[in-house]
Design an enzyme around this catalytic site. Structure first.
Site, PDB file in Angstrom:
ATOM      1  N   PRO A 290       0.815  -1.217   0.000  1.00 38.66           N
ATOM      2  CA  PRO A 290       0.000   0.000   0.000  1.00 38.66           C
ATOM      3  C   PRO A 290       0.850   1.269   0.000  1.00 38.66           C
ATOM      4  CG  PRO A 290      -0.025  -1.021   2.170  1.00 38.66           C
ATOM      5  CD  PRO A 290       0.837  -1.892   1.309  1.00 38.66           C
ATOM      6  N   GLY A 291       0.492   2.230  -0.810  1.00 43.92           N
ATOM      7  CA  GLY A 291       1.164   3.526  -0.807  1.00 43.92           C
ATOM      8  C   GLY A 291       0.155   4.587  -0.389  1.00 43.92           C
ATOM      9  N   ARG A 292      -0.793   4.831  -1.302  1.00 47.17           N
ATOM     10  CA  ARG A 292      -1.809   5.859  -1.071  1.00 47.17           C
ATOM     11  C   ARG A 292      -2.535   5.682   0.266  1.00 47.17           C
ATOM     12  NH1 ARG A 292      -4.599   8.166  -5.520  1.00 47.17           N
ATOM     13  NH2 ARG A 292      -3.908   6.338  -6.673  1.00 47.17           N
ATOM     14  N   TYR A 337      -5.795  13.012 -14.131  1.00 48.65           N
ATOM     15  CA  TYR A 337      -6.773  11.926 -13.967  1.00 48.65           C
ATOM     16  C   TYR A 337      -8.185  12.441 -13.696  1.00 48.65           C
ATOM     17  CZ  TYR A 337      -2.293   9.880 -12.382  1.00 48.65           C
ATOM     18  OH  TYR A 337      -0.980   9.509 -12.236  1.00 48.65           O
ATOM     19  N   CYS A 364       0.565  29.208 -16.007  1.00 52.22           N
ATOM     20  CA  CYS A 364       0.172  29.871 -17.232  1.00 52.22           C
ATOM     21  C   CYS A 364      -0.558  28.886 -18.133  1.00 52.22           C
ATOM     22  CB  CYS A 364       1.437  30.385 -17.900  1.00 52.22           C
ATOM     23  SG  CYS A 364       1.149  31.975 -18.612  1.00 52.22           S
ATOM     24  N   GLU A 365      -1.693  28.393 -17.662  1.00 57.09           N
ATOM     25  CA  GLU A 365      -2.381  27.344 -18.397  1.00 57.09           C
ATOM     26  C   GLU A 365      -3.833  27.245 -17.910  1.00 57.09           C
ATOM     27  OE1 GLU A 365       0.059  23.971 -19.110  1.00 57.09           O
ATOM     28  OE2 GLU A 365      -1.652  22.606 -19.207  1.00 57.09           O
ATOM     29  N   TYR A 394       0.980  10.927  -4.098  1.00 58.28           N
ATOM     30  CA  TYR A 394       1.106  11.394  -5.484  1.00 58.28           C
ATOM     31  C   TYR A 394       0.851  12.900  -5.597  1.00 58.28           C
ATOM     32  CZ  TYR A 394       0.842   6.368  -5.801  1.00 58.28           C
ATOM     33  OH  TYR A 394       1.056   5.031  -5.585  1.00 58.28           O
TER      34      TYR A 394
HETATM   35  N1  LLP Z   1       2.853  -1.526  -6.093  1.00 58.63           N
HETATM   36  C1  LLP Z   1       3.088  -1.292  -7.392  1.00 58.63           C
HETATM   37  C2  LLP Z   1       3.813  -2.270  -8.178  1.00 58.63           C
HETATM   38  C3  LLP Z   1       2.616  -0.109  -7.978  1.00 58.63           C
HETATM   39  O1  LLP Z   1       2.837   0.108  -9.253  1.00 58.63           O
HETATM   40  C4  LLP Z   1       1.916   0.830  -7.180  1.00 58.63           C
HETATM   41  C5  LLP Z   1       1.419   2.082  -7.759  1.00 58.63           C
HETATM   42  C6  LLP Z   1       1.728   0.543  -5.828  1.00 58.63           C
HETATM   43  C7  LLP Z   1       2.199  -0.656  -5.310  1.00 58.63           C
HETATM   44  C8  LLP Z   1       1.038   1.481  -4.886  1.00 58.63           C
HETATM   45  O2  LLP Z   1      -0.283   1.736  -5.219  1.00 58.63           O
HETATM   46  P1  LLP Z   1      -1.208   2.550  -4.195  1.00 58.63           P
HETATM   47  O3  LLP Z   1      -1.395   1.680  -2.989  1.00 58.63           O
HETATM   48  O4  LLP Z   1      -0.514   3.806  -3.848  1.00 58.63           O
HETATM   49  O5  LLP Z   1      -2.464   2.785  -4.935  1.00 58.63           O
HETATM   50  N2  LLP Z   1       0.001   8.540  -9.796  1.00 58.63           N
HETATM   51  C9  LLP Z   1      -1.253   7.815  -9.671  1.00 58.63           C
HETATM   52  C10 LLP Z   1      -1.063   6.476  -9.020  1.00 58.63           C
HETATM   53  C11 LLP Z   1      -0.093   5.606  -9.764  1.00 58.63           C
HETATM   54  C12 LLP Z   1       0.191   4.345  -9.018  1.00 58.63           C
HETATM   55  C13 LLP Z   1       1.301   3.600  -9.627  1.00 58.63           C
HETATM   56  N3  LLP Z   1       1.620   2.395  -8.968  1.00 58.63           N
HETATM   57  C14 LLP Z   1      -2.247   8.672  -8.896  1.00 58.63           C
HETATM   58  O6  LLP Z   1      -1.905   9.797  -8.555  1.00 58.63           O
HETATM   59  O7  LLP Z   1      -3.362   8.256  -8.654  1.00 58.63           O
END
Ligand code: LLP
Length: 435
Positions: A290-292, A337, A364-365, A394
Site C-alpha cells: 500500500p502507498g496511497r 486523472y 500559465c495554463e 502522489y
Molecule cells: N505496487 C506497485 C507495483 C505499484 O505500481 C503501485 C502504484 C503501488 C504498489 C502502490 O499503489 P497505491 O497503494 O498507492 O495505490 N500517480 C497515480 C497512481 C499511480 C500508481 C502507480 N503504482 C495517482 O496519482 O493516482
C-alpha cells in the site's frame, strides 16, 4: 479524508497548531503532514495483514512512489515495515533512511543495468522481474556480486480494475509484467529456472490504484494461486510467496468511502485460503504494497488566496475564480486523472453565503484547475488560507517545477510541534542545473 489530528473549529488546526501559524512560520503553499497518523496507518496495515494471514503474513512494503523523503524512510525503518522502490532514486532515499536492504523490494518495468547492480550489491531482499531481458540482467548482476538473488515475477492477471484508465495495471494491454493468459508468464518461469544465480520465490501482481472494492483483489489472488498450482504440478515443488500489490482506495471528498485494512485483508485471506485448499497447496507468504492508503490522508496542502475574479458565462451565470499560490505543479492529479478534491477555508470561519467557485492555480495554463466546482464562502478574500485534504499520495511526489515554481516543503506535525522534513525549493535550487 482529513488526518486523525486535524480539527476544525474557529480555524483549521493540526495537533493544536493553527493553519495561520503554520502559514506564518513555513509559508505557502505547503504540504502539512500528520506524523502520528502516518505511523498509525502504516501500523494498521501491518496489523491487518498479520491478523488476517497469521503465520503466513509476509511484509507490508510501503510504496515509496506515493511519497518518500529520507525522514519518512527513517519512520518506515522505525515502524519495521518494508518498502517498495521502483527506481534507483527511490532506492537511494530508502538506503539513506537506513532501511534494512532485506526489507526493500525493487520494482520497475525498465530497470537499468546500473540500477539492478546497485540493488543487488546493496543486498535488497527481492527484485520483482518485469521482462525477459531482466531475467538475464538480474542473473548476471547476481553472478557478478557472487550472490543468489531472490526474485518474484510480476504477472498481469487480466483484470479490468474499477479505476481511472491511467492507473489500472493488470489488464492485458499494459506495459507491466508477464501475461498469465497469453503464456508469457510461463515462458518467464522457465527462463528464470535456467539461472542458478536467481531464486524464484513466487509471483507478484498489482492490479491498479484507488480501488474501492475487494472483488478485483480476490480474483487476482485466485489467478496467481492457480498458477502456483500449475508450477507445483509441473516442477514438483511449491513456490513460497505471493505479493498482491497495493491499490487500496482512500476518501478524497466528503461522503467518499475508503477501503479499510481489515476489510480488504480479511477478504483476501479468505480468498487465498479457499484457493489454496482447492489446489491442495501449502499457504504461501502474503505481502502487500500500500502507498496511497498509508500516506494519502496524512497530508493536506495549505494555500494562500491571491486573486479573485468573477467571470460571466455564456448562459449569463457567474463563475467565481479563486487563484491560490500553487496549482498543477504541486497537484497534477486533477489535470492528469480528472481527480477530485475538496477545500476548506482554513484561517477562519465564515457565515457568508456560499458561492459556486472554481479553484485554480497560478500556472500559465487554463487547465491549471485544482477544483473545477466547489461551494465556497463568498467573502473569501486575498490573504485567506485554503486547505485541500488527502494530498499526501502522489502530490509532492509528482510535483514538478513547471513555470519554474519551487516545489513546496513537507512540514511534519506531531504532539503540538511542527518541523520541516523536506524543505521548500528556492530560486537558487531552480538555477542550480544551468551551465
Ligand atoms: N505496487 C506497485 C507495483 C505499484 O505500481 C503501485 C502504484 C503501488 C504498489 C502502490 O499503489 P497505491 O497503494 O498507492 O495505490 N500517480 C497515480 C497512481 C499511480 C500508481 C502507480 N503504482 C495517482 O496519482 O493516482
Amino acid at each position: 479524508m482529513w488526518s486523525a489530528n486535524v480539527s476544525r473549529a474557529d480555524q483549521l488546526t493540526i495537533s493544536s497548531i493553527s493553519a495561520t501559524s503554520l502559514a506564518q512560520e513555513f509559508g505557502t503553499p505547503a504540504f502539512i503532514m500528520d506524523e502520528v497518523d502516518f505511523y498509525d496507518r502504516a501500523k494498521s496495515w501491518d496489523q491487518a495483514l498479520g491478523t488476517a494471514f497469521g503465520s503466513h503474513a509476509g511484509n507490508v512494503y510501503y510504496a515509496a512512489k506515493a511519497f518518500i523523503c529520507v525522514e519518512v524512510a527513517r519512520w518506515i525503518k522505525e515502524i519495521g515495515i518494508g518498502i517498495d522502490v521502483c527506481t534507483g532514486g527511490e532506492l537511494a532515499v530508502a538506503l539513506a533512511g537506513g532501511i534494512d536492504p532485506s526489507k526493500i523490494e525493487v520494482h520497475g518495468n525498465n530497470k537499468s543495468v546500473a540500477e539492478i547492480e546497485k540493488a543487488v550489491s546493496a543486498g535488497v531482499g527481492t527484485i520483482v522481474i518485469d521482462s525477459l531481458f531482466e531475467i538475464d540482467r538480474v542473473a548476471a548482476a547476481a553472478q557478478k556480486f557472487g550472490v543468489v538473488q531472490d526474485v518474484l515475477l510480476r504477472l498481469t492477471p487480466g483484470i479490468e480494475a474499477h479505476t481511472h484508465e491511467s492507473i489500472a495495471t493488470a489488464h492485458e494491454d499494459v506495459k507491466f509484467g508477464f501475461s498469465i493468459a497469453s503464456g508469457s508468464a510461463w515462458q518467464a518461469i522457465e527462463a528464470t529456472r535456467t539461472h542458478a544465480s536467481i531464486a524464484l520465490r513466487g509471483f507478484h501482481a498489482h492490479i491498479g490504484s484507488q480501488i474501492l472494492d475487494t472483488d478485483s483483489f480476490e480474483i487476482s489472488a485466485e489467478r496467481l494461486i492457480a498458477l502456483l498450482a500449475k508450477y507445483r504440478d509441473t516442477f514438483k515443488e511449491e513456490l513460497p510467496e505471493l505479493d498482491l500489490g497495493g491499490g487500496y482506495g482512500i476518501a478524497y471528498l466528503p461522503g467518499d468511502e475508503e477501503l479499510l485494512p481489515t476489510v480488504v485483508m480479511n477478504a483476501l485471506a479468505q480468498a487465498v485460503k479457499e484457493n489454496c485448499a482447492k489446489y491442495k497447496l501449502a499457504h504461501p507468504r502474503i505481502s502487500i504494497e500500500p502507498g496511497r492508503a498509508i500516506v494519502g490522508p496524512t497530508m493536506f496542502t495549505l494555500y494562500e488566496v491571491g486573486t479573485i475574479k468573477d467571470v460571466t458565462l455564456e448562459n449569463g451565470n457567474n463563475r467565481r475564480y479563486i487563484s491560490i499560490d500553487g496549482g498543477m505543479s504541486e497537484n497534477i492529479r486533477p489535470a492528469l486523472y480528472s481527480a477530485e478534491y475538496t477545500a476548506v477555508l482554513a484561517n477562519r470561519t465564515s457565515n457568508a453565503p456560499m458561492l459556486s467557485t472554481r479553484l485554480v492555480g497560478k500556472h500559465c495554463e487554463t487547465g491549471d484547475i485544482v477544483i473545477r466546482e466547489i461551494s465556497l464562502a463568498s467573502d473569501i478574500a486575498p490573504g485567506d488560507l485554503l486547505a485541500t485534504p488527502a494530498t499526501g499520495a502522489y502530490g509532492r511526489s509528482m510535483a514538478s517545477n513547471y513555470n519554474h515554481m519551487p516545489r513546496p516543503p513537507v512540514i511534519a506535525v506531531k504532539d503540538g510541534k511542527a518541523r520541516v522534513i523536506l524543505r521548500r525549493e528556492t530560486e537558487a535550487d531552480l538555477l542550480r542545473l544551468d551551465i
